[in-house]
Design a protein around this motif. Structure first.
Motif, PDB file in Angstrom:
ATOM      1  N   PHE A  65     -15.813  22.638  19.013  1.00  0.00           N
ATOM      2  CA  PHE A  65     -16.699  21.474  19.062  1.00  0.00           C
ATOM      3  C   PHE A  65     -16.279  20.610  20.244  1.00  0.00           C
ATOM      4  O   PHE A  65     -15.111  20.223  20.360  1.00  0.00           O
ATOM      5  N   PHE A  66     -17.234  20.330  21.129  1.00  0.00           N
ATOM      6  CA  PHE A  66     -17.007  19.425  22.259  1.00  0.00           C
ATOM      7  C   PHE A  66     -17.995  18.278  22.158  1.00  0.00           C
ATOM      8  O   PHE A  66     -19.195  18.500  22.015  1.00  0.00           O
ATOM      9  N   TYR A  67     -17.469  17.050  22.240  1.00  0.00           N
ATOM     10  CA  TYR A  67     -18.333  15.874  22.197  1.00  0.00           C
ATOM     11  C   TYR A  67     -17.950  14.922  23.318  1.00  0.00           C
ATOM     12  O   TYR A  67     -16.778  14.581  23.491  1.00  0.00           O
ATOM     13  N   ALA A  68     -18.950  14.496  24.087  1.00  0.00           N
ATOM     14  CA  ALA A  68     -18.765  13.468  25.109  1.00  0.00           C
ATOM     15  C   ALA A  68     -19.757  12.349  24.832  1.00  0.00           C
ATOM     16  O   ALA A  68     -20.938  12.607  24.582  1.00  0.00           O
ATOM     17  N   GLY A  69     -19.292  11.124  24.862  1.00  0.00           N
ATOM     18  CA  GLY A  69     -20.160   9.981  24.586  1.00  0.00           C
ATOM     19  C   GLY A  69     -19.375   8.862  23.943  1.00  0.00           C
ATOM     20  O   GLY A  69     -18.141   8.853  23.957  1.00  0.00           O
ATOM     21  N   HIS A  70     -20.086   7.908  23.375  1.00  0.00           N
ATOM     22  CA  HIS A  70     -19.411   6.805  22.694  1.00  0.00           C
ATOM     23  C   HIS A  70     -18.878   7.264  21.338  1.00  0.00           C
ATOM     24  O   HIS A  70     -19.518   8.036  20.621  1.00  0.00           O
ATOM     25  N   GLY A  71     -17.702   6.770  20.994  1.00  0.00           N
ATOM     26  CA  GLY A  71     -17.110   6.979  19.688  1.00  0.00           C
ATOM     27  C   GLY A  71     -16.355   5.723  19.300  1.00  0.00           C
ATOM     28  O   GLY A  71     -16.080   4.876  20.149  1.00  0.00           O
ATOM     29  N   LEU A  72     -16.051   5.578  18.018  1.00  0.00           N
ATOM     30  CA  LEU A  72     -15.261   4.427  17.589  1.00  0.00           C
ATOM     31  C   LEU A  72     -14.470   4.787  16.355  1.00  0.00           C
ATOM     32  O   LEU A  72     -14.790   5.750  15.648  1.00  0.00           O
ATOM     33  N   GLN A  73     -13.406   4.025  16.106  1.00  0.00           N
ATOM     34  CA  GLN A  73     -12.623   4.213  14.895  1.00  0.00           C
ATOM     35  C   GLN A  73     -12.680   2.946  14.059  1.00  0.00           C
ATOM     36  O   GLN A  73     -12.604   1.830  14.569  1.00  0.00           O
ATOM     37  N   ARG A  86     -10.324  30.165  10.007  1.00  0.00           N
ATOM     38  CA  ARG A  86     -10.652  30.545  11.381  1.00  0.00           C
ATOM     39  C   ARG A  86      -9.858  29.646  12.315  1.00  0.00           C
ATOM     40  O   ARG A  86      -9.230  28.668  11.879  1.00  0.00           O
ATOM     41  N   VAL A  87      -9.913  29.917  13.585  1.00  0.00           N
ATOM     42  CA  VAL A  87      -9.334  29.022  14.584  1.00  0.00           C
ATOM     43  C   VAL A  87     -10.389  27.985  14.952  1.00  0.00           C
ATOM     44  O   VAL A  87     -11.521  28.326  15.294  1.00  0.00           O
ATOM     45  N   ASN A  88     -10.017  26.714  14.878  1.00  0.00           N
ATOM     46  CA  ASN A  88     -10.930  25.609  15.188  1.00  0.00           C
ATOM     47  C   ASN A  88     -10.377  24.784  16.346  1.00  0.00           C
ATOM     48  O   ASN A  88      -9.225  24.351  16.305  1.00  0.00           O
ATOM     49  N   LEU A  89     -11.210  24.585  17.362  1.00  0.00           N
ATOM     50  CA  LEU A  89     -10.819  23.807  18.538  1.00  0.00           C
ATOM     51  C   LEU A  89     -11.799  22.660  18.717  1.00  0.00           C
ATOM     52  O   LEU A  89     -13.016  22.883  18.794  1.00  0.00           O
ATOM     53  N   VAL A  90     -11.290  21.437  18.780  1.00  0.00           N
ATOM     54  CA  VAL A  90     -12.126  20.238  18.887  1.00  0.00           C
ATOM     55  C   VAL A  90     -11.705  19.466  20.134  1.00  0.00           C
ATOM     56  O   VAL A  90     -10.518  19.170  20.318  1.00  0.00           O
ATOM     57  N   PHE A  91     -12.673  19.155  20.995  1.00  0.00           N
ATOM     58  CA  PHE A  91     -12.412  18.373  22.209  1.00  0.00           C
ATOM     59  C   PHE A  91     -13.270  17.109  22.154  1.00  0.00           C
ATOM     60  O   PHE A  91     -14.506  17.206  22.167  1.00  0.00           O
ATOM     61  N   LEU A  92     -12.627  15.955  22.074  1.00  0.00           N
ATOM     62  CA  LEU A  92     -13.337  14.685  21.937  1.00  0.00           C
ATOM     63  C   LEU A  92     -13.149  13.838  23.191  1.00  0.00           C
ATOM     64  O   LEU A  92     -12.112  13.215  23.390  1.00  0.00           O
ATOM     65  N   ASP A  93     -14.161  13.862  24.038  1.00  0.00           N
ATOM     66  CA  ASP A  93     -14.160  13.003  25.231  1.00  0.00           C
ATOM     67  C   ASP A  93     -14.990  11.767  24.875  1.00  0.00           C
ATOM     68  O   ASP A  93     -16.022  11.492  25.478  1.00  0.00           O
ATOM     69  N   ALA A  94     -14.504  11.040  23.870  1.00  0.00           N
ATOM     70  CA  ALA A  94     -15.332  10.007  23.242  1.00  0.00           C
ATOM     71  C   ALA A  94     -14.600   8.689  23.116  1.00  0.00           C
ATOM     72  O   ALA A  94     -14.831   7.940  22.177  1.00  0.00           O
ATOM     73  N   CYS A  95     -13.735   8.402  24.062  1.00  0.00           N
ATOM     74  CA  CYS A  95     -12.923   7.192  23.963  1.00  0.00           C
ATOM     75  C   CYS A  95     -13.346   6.125  24.962  1.00  0.00           C
ATOM     76  O   CYS A  95     -12.557   5.269  25.335  1.00  0.00           O
ATOM     77  N   ARG A  96     -14.598   6.191  25.440  1.00  0.00           N
ATOM     78  CA  ARG A  96     -15.049   5.196  26.407  1.00  0.00           C
ATOM     79  C   ARG A  96     -15.080   3.801  25.775  1.00  0.00           C
ATOM     80  O   ARG A  96     -15.189   3.656  24.558  1.00  0.00           O
TER      81      ARG A  96
END
Length: 521
Positions: free
Chosen positions: A98-106, A145-155
């Motif tokens: 899973f790759f996500y780019a955009g706004h994110g928040l915690q 399964r093998v799960n790979l997550v890339f979060l480019d969502a820290c803007r």
């Protein structure tokens, strides 16, 4: 309780077996990815790069054998639909990405993805307007399964600030950037920057994190743990330590997404296709032994060149004694030893040791290099390109095209986006080098210019061991770059470090190139 423990043990055995099999084929079954890039926000600051990031990552994943579900500028309904489709496609898959780019928040330690139509004005809006990252992880971790997550969502996210204001005294629960997630066994989660920090969107086509991911993802034989270290190194350097990519991993064993040259191909690990020509229909060809040898040479060099470790640089010279980057490796070693302050370790005092009989260090060479001589005001120059695209439809793309009409071009011929490819200019005598003049891209027409890759950053390496970095604009016409001070050299090497990616082709082109120099006194 005993039954539950036995079930967990069985799942762990499956994961171990899966992980052990990954280095040779990255999974014998299907690999599935969900790639999302949100940038056209209606109630928050729009982001220029996420749609580009998603498009380029999706293309890169398809080239290495992933089935990709792709979405850009998704609203809440669209994002939910794509996550559902992703979950259905994962049945029986051995690798999920899973790759996500955009706004994110915690908020309160949980991470949320922000659709383009999200509007956060009160605390109750959060669950209706955003997507909990846990929903995606739930789909991925439903089976072993093998799960790979890339979060480019820290803007930097103004929606997070408005939500914090509405929470009043509870605003501390809204954090900066994303929070660290602890995942199930078999999962790696990678963040564009460290927890509770903000990442940069970038000034080029891609964010710094995605730029580094795209650079290293196609490397054969690269374990994902090493992939993350290389991404981290590139991003720290490009952002001047403002951004440090982070990951949390519970993977077991090595996970290799692109098999090394000795691995047998499988349905899940397909070798990248040959790059289409600049014009006309795609042409396919089988890689030759020389192609594979050069790919291995480049991959090894890329793994050691930025380490600053003399032992690793020497290991490259041992493995590839006639390699493309041997001269540069020797120069780097001398440079590192000189910085360490060892007696007599001035690089210039040892240059004669680089070549039997003393004298000038040999210029970098490549198995598939293409060379041509050019008369220059100061004498005669020999231009050599590390690779060249094969002739297509009556057009040639050799290094000689750099000498004349910008309607022709040198186009690199190796797989990938041109990163690491180079042109050397060797002089007939020592010169005083003042700068370079470059016509970027393929300037035959505006249409071809944008379809093909262009150079963003050139690293200029001199025979003395000195280096300069040249950043080119993404525009037609000549660009003159003058160095901060002239450098005496017998040759220069111009290495493509970063590219502006084409809208259709991955090839990178330069229409015209010359070195501004004069004979040294």
């Amino acid at each position: 309780m005993r039954s539950r423990l036995l079930t967990q043990f069985a799942r762990l055995v499956v994961l171990l077996a899966l992980a052990v099999s990954l280095p040779t084929a990255a999974g014998a079954q299907e690999r599935v990815a969900l790639v999302v890039g949100n940038g056209a926000y209606r109630n928050a600051t729009p982001l220029a790069n996420p749609p580009n990031d998603a498009a380029d990552v999706a293309a890169a994943l398809r080239r290495i054998g992933f089935t990709v579900i792709e979405g850009r500028d998704l609203d809440k309904r669209g994002l939910e639909d794509q996550i559902r489709a992703f979950g259905r496609a994962l049945d029986g898959a051995s690798v999920a990405l899973f790759f996500y780019a955009g706004h994110g928040l915690q908020v309160a330690g949980k991470n949320y993805l922000v659709p383009v139509d999200a509007k956060l004005e009160r605390p109750g809006d959060l669950s209706f307007e955003t997507i909990d990252v846990g929903q995606v992880l739930g789909q991925m971790e439903a089976e072993p399964r093998v799960n790979l997550v890339f979060l480019d969502a820290c803007r930097d996210n103004p929606l997070a600030r408005s939500l914090a204001r509405s929470l009043g005294t509870r605003s501390a629960s809204v954090g900066t950037g994303l929070a660290s997630i602890h995942s199930a066994v078999g999962t790696m989660i990678a963040y564009a920057t460290q927890p509770d920090n903000v990442a940069l969107d970038g000034d080029g086509r891609n964010s710094p994190f995605t730029t580094a991911l795209l650079k290293h993802l196609p490397t054969p034989g690269l374990d994902v743990a090493v992939l993350m270290r290389r991404i981290r190194s590139d991003v720290v350097a490009s952002t001047r330590q403002k951004q440090v990519p982070w990951d949390h991993s519970s993977l077991i064993g090595d996970v290799v997404l692109v098999p090394g040259s000795g691995a047998a191909p499988s349905s899940a690990a397909v070798a990248p296709p040959v790059t289409p020509p600049v014009a006309g229909p795609p042409v396919t060809a089988s890689p030759t032994a020389a192609d594979r040898a050069q790919d291995a040479d480049i991959a090894y060099w890329n793994s050691v060149k930025d380490t600053g470790d003399v032992a690793q640089l020497r290991s490259y010279v041992t493995a590839f004694p006639a390699g493309t980057f041997v001269a540069l490796a020797h120069l780097r070693i001398l440079e590192i030893e000189a910085r360490a302050g060892r007696p007599g370790d001035d690089p210039r005092s040892k240059l004669s040791a680089l070549e039997p009989g003393g004298g000038v260090p040999p210029r970098p060479r490549a198995p598939r290099e293409n060379c041509a001589s050019r008369a220059a005001p100061a004498g005669s120059d020999l231009y050599c390109a590390s690779s060249v695209l094969e002739p297509q439809l009556g057009s040639t793309y050799g290094v000689r095209n750099l000498f004349g009409d910008p309607g022709a071009a040198w186009v690199e011929g190796a797989s990938g986006d041109g990163t690491g490819e180079w042109v050397t200019v060797a002089f007939d005598a020592e010169r005083l080098v003042r700068g370079v003049v470059v016509n970027n891209g393929y300037e035959k027409s505006t249409d071809l210019y944008v379809k093909n890759g262009r150079v963003q950053t050139l690293r200029v390496v001199f025979s003395t061991g000195e280096t300069r970095t040249v950043t080119l604009q993404d525009r037609l016409g000549p660009q003159t770059v003058t160095f901060d001070r002239p450098v005496k050299a017998h040759w220069v090497q111009l290495v493509i470090d970063r590219t502006y990616r084409g809208t259709r082709y991955t090839d990178t082109a330069i229409s015209k190139l010359s070195v501004t120099s004069e004979r040294a006194r």
